[in-house]
Write a protein that holds these residues in place. Structure first.
Motif, PDB file in Angstrom:
ATOM      1  N   ASP A  79      16.034   2.792  -9.818  1.00  0.00           N
ATOM      2  CA  ASP A  79      15.742   4.208 -10.038  1.00  0.00           C
ATOM      3  C   ASP A  79      14.281   4.525  -9.782  1.00  0.00           C
ATOM      4  N   ILE A  80      13.394   3.592 -10.158  1.00  0.00           N
ATOM      5  CA  ILE A  80      11.956   3.794 -10.009  1.00  0.00           C
ATOM      6  C   ILE A  80      11.371   2.580  -9.296  1.00  0.00           C
ATOM      7  N   VAL A  81      10.517   2.826  -8.310  1.00  0.00           N
ATOM      8  CA  VAL A  81       9.860   1.719  -7.629  1.00  0.00           C
ATOM      9  C   VAL A  81       8.370   1.731  -7.956  1.00  0.00           C
ATOM     10  N   CYS A  82       7.861   0.540  -8.208  1.00  0.00           N
ATOM     11  CA  CYS A  82       6.416   0.349  -8.322  1.00  0.00           C
ATOM     12  C   CYS A  82       5.947  -0.283  -7.016  1.00  0.00           C
ATOM     13  N   MET A  83       5.283   0.519  -6.173  1.00  0.00           N
ATOM     14  CA  MET A  83       4.742  -0.003  -4.927  1.00  0.00           C
ATOM     15  C   MET A  83       3.419  -0.683  -5.259  1.00  0.00           C
ATOM     16  N   VAL A  84       3.450  -2.011  -5.239  1.00  0.00           N
ATOM     17  CA  VAL A  84       2.294  -2.806  -5.672  1.00  0.00           C
ATOM     18  C   VAL A  84       1.398  -3.098  -4.473  1.00  0.00           C
ATOM     19  N   ILE A  85       0.120  -2.705  -4.602  1.00  0.00           N
ATOM     20  CA  ILE A  85      -0.858  -2.913  -3.533  1.00  0.00           C
ATOM     21  C   ILE A  85      -2.104  -3.571  -4.137  1.00  0.00           C
ATOM     22  N   ALA A  86      -2.489  -4.701  -3.565  1.00  0.00           N
ATOM     23  CA  ALA A  86      -3.669  -5.412  -4.074  1.00  0.00           C
ATOM     24  C   ALA A  86      -4.944  -4.684  -3.656  1.00  0.00           C
ATOM     25  N   ALA A  87      -5.852  -4.525  -4.619  1.00  0.00           N
ATOM     26  CA  ALA A  87      -7.110  -3.802  -4.347  1.00  0.00           C
ATOM     27  C   ALA A  87      -7.974  -4.511  -3.319  1.00  0.00           C
ATOM     28  N   ASP A  88      -7.881  -5.842  -3.243  1.00  0.00           N
ATOM     29  CA  ASP A  88      -8.750  -6.576  -2.312  1.00  0.00           C
ATOM     30  C   ASP A  88      -8.210  -6.587  -0.891  1.00  0.00           C
ATOM     31  N   GLU A  89      -6.970  -6.136  -0.658  1.00  0.00           N
ATOM     32  CA  GLU A  89      -6.395  -6.140   0.703  1.00  0.00           C
ATOM     33  C   GLU A  89      -5.933  -4.764   1.158  1.00  0.00           C
ATOM     34  N   GLY A  90      -5.498  -3.916   0.223  1.00  0.00           N
ATOM     35  CA  GLY A  90      -5.022  -2.595   0.595  1.00  0.00           C
ATOM     36  C   GLY A  90      -3.644  -2.630   1.234  1.00  0.00           C
ATOM     37  N   VAL A  91      -3.336  -1.586   1.997  1.00  0.00           N
ATOM     38  CA  VAL A  91      -2.009  -1.451   2.624  1.00  0.00           C
ATOM     39  C   VAL A  91      -1.852  -2.498   3.719  1.00  0.00           C
ATOM     40  N   MET A  92      -0.721  -3.263   3.642  1.00  0.00           N
ATOM     41  CA  MET A  92      -0.442  -4.351   4.578  1.00  0.00           C
ATOM     42  C   MET A  92       0.937  -4.132   5.217  1.00  0.00           C
ATOM     43  N   PRO A  93       1.288  -4.958   6.234  1.00  0.00           N
ATOM     44  CA  PRO A  93       2.564  -4.739   6.947  1.00  0.00           C
ATOM     45  C   PRO A  93       3.794  -4.638   6.049  1.00  0.00           C
ATOM     46  N   GLN A  94       3.930  -5.538   5.069  1.00  0.00           N
ATOM     47  CA  GLN A  94       5.127  -5.471   4.225  1.00  0.00           C
ATOM     48  C   GLN A  94       5.067  -4.304   3.253  1.00  0.00           C
ATOM     49  N   THR A  95       3.855  -3.798   2.962  1.00  0.00           N
ATOM     50  CA  THR A  95       3.741  -2.571   2.178  1.00  0.00           C
ATOM     51  C   THR A  95       4.462  -1.448   2.921  1.00  0.00           C
ATOM     52  N   ARG A  96       4.179  -1.354   4.223  1.00  0.00           N
ATOM     53  CA  ARG A  96       4.787  -0.293   5.035  1.00  0.00           C
ATOM     54  C   ARG A  96       6.299  -0.482   5.164  1.00  0.00           C
ATOM     55  N   GLU A  97       6.725  -1.722   5.423  1.00  0.00           N
ATOM     56  CA  GLU A  97       8.166  -1.948   5.601  1.00  0.00           C
ATOM     57  C   GLU A  97       8.914  -1.710   4.294  1.00  0.00           C
ATOM     58  N   HIS A  98       8.341  -2.157   3.170  1.00  0.00           N
ATOM     59  CA  HIS A  98       9.000  -1.923   1.884  1.00  0.00           C
ATOM     60  C   HIS A  98       9.081  -0.431   1.576  1.00  0.00           C
ATOM     61  N   MET A  99       8.050   0.319   1.937  1.00  0.00           N
ATOM     62  CA  MET A  99       8.081   1.768   1.740  1.00  0.00           C
ATOM     63  C   MET A  99       9.215   2.378   2.563  1.00  0.00           C
ATOM     64  N   GLU A 100       9.359   1.956   3.805  1.00  0.00           N
ATOM     65  CA  GLU A 100      10.432   2.471   4.660  1.00  0.00           C
ATOM     66  C   GLU A 100      11.792   2.127   4.079  1.00  0.00           C
ATOM     67  N   ILE A 101      11.940   0.891   3.603  1.00  0.00           N
ATOM     68  CA  ILE A 101      13.223   0.449   3.044  1.00  0.00           C
ATOM     69  C   ILE A 101      13.582   1.278   1.815  1.00  0.00           C
ATOM     70  N   CYS A 102      12.628   1.477   0.921  1.00  0.00           N
ATOM     71  CA  CYS A 102      12.896   2.260  -0.290  1.00  0.00           C
ATOM     72  C   CYS A 102      13.305   3.687   0.071  1.00  0.00           C
ATOM     73  N   ALA A 103      12.629   4.275   1.060  1.00  0.00           N
ATOM     74  CA  ALA A 103      12.977   5.631   1.488  1.00  0.00           C
ATOM     75  C   ALA A 103      14.385   5.672   2.073  1.00  0.00           C
ATOM     76  N   LEU A 104      14.719   4.694   2.904  1.00  0.00           N
ATOM     77  CA  LEU A 104      16.038   4.640   3.529  1.00  0.00           C
ATOM     78  C   LEU A 104      17.142   4.439   2.500  1.00  0.00           C
ATOM     79  N   LEU A 105      16.827   3.716   1.421  1.00  0.00           N
ATOM     80  CA  LEU A 105      17.817   3.467   0.368  1.00  0.00           C
ATOM     81  C   LEU A 105      17.916   4.612  -0.630  1.00  0.00           C
TER      82      LEU A 105
END
Length: 637
Positions: A79-105
């Protein structure tokens, strides 16, 4: 209380598992390999009591690109997603893919959790935060809270829990009136318990003692025990992380990706119709018949993508497609799915199901394309109307419509009732609750009309067509019950007349031409005068010098009217003569008790070529019965 599932998402080593441990005390990395390598491979599970007293189930998903299929399985039902992003790296490839997957689902609620803040300074943290805001623009997380935490020091954890509690208020209640369905995400054996499965109960409810079926294989078993968040329960309902153990079920009989449901409520299918959104992030179009990985629920199945209205789909476009799968799936309308490319493996699109049990579609068939487009936003009546039309004479059952509409049974029953009242639908089979669309029904009535018109035109002297011959003209998919329904409706509407299993149009009357009227009287006279030794009909045709086909029609008319009696092929008698002989035969047997063939021959005064067909005719019409070389009356006269 509202049942809510929280899921994590994000790039590998961004602190998803550490965050869960910080708020729950549970290390969801349970495998030795996970603990040794320091990465999440399989799904992990925990639970959390929020400050408000609300209880959450938590699913921790792997972040490594090699395990995205496990992530997709874990994202089902959250029901709720916590999109976890590390402060020392920021947005990374799997961040983007996981965001797309959550939206599609279809995930619509969530927040961004900025982890590892103890490893960066304030200035860097502000830059990363700004970058995250840009990243979420146009996504379901645009404007969502961004909470900065350190799982190592505990900084920000109280604020995170407060935000999470507030988010839960906006999550809608799940209904419990739908079909019970639980996609299996884990299977294991436990000493003293036997086979145990876990999963997120996505709809309906289940109780101890219930008999369930495992789809798509259709194995049945009985629920022996239920746990929710490690607590024994008598029942579980939608939104709960649920563990179930079964009576006498082998571990090999169930796998991740299977679905638990009631007996015979789901229908396995090798094909599904979908609305597919092809992600804008794709580098090139996808062609029809491309092999893809189809993810839905907790399953991954290989299949071929069939584009119905084009040869290729351009990035960013959405269209209706059919996927033909290597293994069956058991789904319902509106189930979400994700499609990933075969190789290299990456998420390329997804969307929702339009029809979980379709037939195989032809490409570029406009009626199919328009129908699927209409299904996307159709109201219940429109969905039922479409599927009933497309089902043709086969019709569609109530159980099939439950899957095709995703409506609660009571609402579906009410909607169908209204359509029956308006006669948009007709009940073709009460026992199986099978429905036919009015347009299909009217088409079968029109077919009957055309068949009979043609038959009467080709056979003007015949009273009508036999029921069986008329039924043979119906589509082979049409059941006997549907044929009877059409026939009875047309009789009730005074379009047809049924007499002695012969069907004719109400407007049909036998009409003889002038020469046929003459032939009719001549044939009647010949048979009336010939007594028990009539000529064969082929001899009558020669004697009268008439057209054989025309004369045959007149003959069949006379038989239909009862003027003549057919004794065997090409041999006919005047009915009065036959009735007189019958009376003599019955009187003889009543007096003597039986009659032999020679005695019957003496009675008729005819030769053997007439005697044998005559006595066999009386056998066939249940006047006499043969016992050895004699005949007796079949019943008392």
């Amino acid at each position: 209380m509202k049942q809510i599932i929280l899921g994590t998402a994000g790039h590998i080593d961004h602190g998803k598992t550490s965050l869960i441990k910080a708020i729950t005390g549970t290390n969801t990395d349970r495998l030795k390999e996970e603990q040794k390598r320091g990465i999440t491979i399989e799904l992990g599970f925990a639970s959390l009591d929020l400050p408000s007293g609300r209880h959450l189930g938590i699913v921790d998903v792997p972040g490594h690109e090699k395990f995205v299929k496990n992530m997709v399985a874990g994202a089902t039902g959250i029901d709720i997603v916590c999109m976890v992003i590390a402060a020392d790296e920021g947005v990374m490839p799997q961040t983007r893919e996981h965001m797309e997957i959550c939206a599609l689902l279809g995930v619509r609620h969530g927040m961004v959790v900025l982890t590892k803040i103890d490893m960066v300074d304030e200035e860097w943290l502000e830059l990363v935060t700004e970058d995250i805001r840009d990243f979420t623009v146009g996504t379901f997380l645009e404007g969502a809270p961004i909470v900065a935490v350190s799982s190592a020091t505990g900084d920000g954890i109280p604020q995170f829990l407060e935000e999470l509690d507030a988010l839960c208020d906006g999550v809608p209640e799940r209904g419990t009136t739908g079909l019970f369905r639980l996609p299996v995400d884990r299977v294991f054996s436990m000493k003293g318990f036997g086979t145990v499965i876990t999963g997120t109960l996505i709809s309906g409810k289940v109780g101890v003692g219930d008999t369930i079926m495992i789809y798509p294989g259709k194995t049945t078993s009985k629920v022996r025990g239920i746990q929710v968040h490690n607590q024994g329960r008598e029942a579980a309902e939608a939104g709960m992380r649920t563990a179930i153990n079964f009576q006498g079920l082998e571990k090999t009989a169930i796998n991740r990706g299977d679905i638990l449901a009631r007996e015979n409520t789901l229908i396995p299918s090798y094909m599904v119709d979908l609305e597919l959104h092809f992600l804008p992030s794709n580098k090139k179009p996808i062609k029809s018949r491309t092999q893809v990985r189809f993810h839905t629920g907790t399953s991954e199945t290989m299949g071929n993508l069939i584009l119905l209205d084009r040869d290729e789909l351009v990035p960013g476009e959405t269209c209706q497609v059919q996927i033909r799968l290597d293994e069956p799936v058991s789904l319902i309308r509106d189930d979400r799915f994700v499609i990933r490319s075969y190789s290299p493996v990456r998420t390329i699109g997804g969307g929702k199901l339009l029809n979980p049990i379709p037939v195989k579609h032809k490409r570029f068939h406009q009626e199919i394309i328009d129908g699927l487009m209409g299904l996307v936003d159709a109201v219940p009546e429109g969905i039922i109307d479409h599927h009933a039309r497309m089902a043709g004479p086969v019709g569609v059952t109530f159980d099939e419509l439950l899957l095709m509409t995703n409506l609660p049974a009571k609402e579906l029953d009410s909607t169908i009732g209204a359509m029956l009242n308006s006669q948009t639908l007709l009940l073709a089979d009460k026992e199986s609750r099978r429905y036919i669309h009015l347009a299909v029904f009217d088409g079968l009535k029109q077919l009957s009309q055309e068949v009979l018109e043609r038959y009467h035109r080709d056979n003007p002297l015949k009273p009508g067509i036999s029921k069986e011959e008329l039924k043979s003209k119906f589509p082979r998919q049409a059941s006997g019950k549907l044929f009877t329904l059409v026939l009875n409706r047309m009789i009730k509407d005074q379009q047809l007349i049924l007499a002695d299993d012969t069907v004719r149009l109400a407007t049909h009357t036998v009409s003889l031409q002038v020469d046929q009227k003459a032939s009719k009287q001549q044939i009647i006279d010949i048979y009336a005068k010939s007594g028990l030794t009539p000529p064969y009909f082929r001899e009558v045709i020669k004697r009268l010098e008439v057209d054989p086909k025309s004369a045959k029609g007149v003959l069949e008319l006379l038989v239909g009217e009862g003027v003549l009696v057919k004794v065997k092929e090409d041999l006919y008698y005047d009915r009065v003569t036959i009735e007189k002989l019958k009376d003599e035969l019955v009187a003889y047997i009543l007096e003597k008790g039986e009659i032999s063939t020679p005695a019957f021959k003496d009675m008729t005064g005819a030769s053997r070529k007439y005697v044998i067909p005559l006595i066999e005719h009386f056998d066939a019409t249940n006047v006499t019965i043969r016992v050895g070389d004699i005949r007796k009356l079949r019943k008392r006269q």
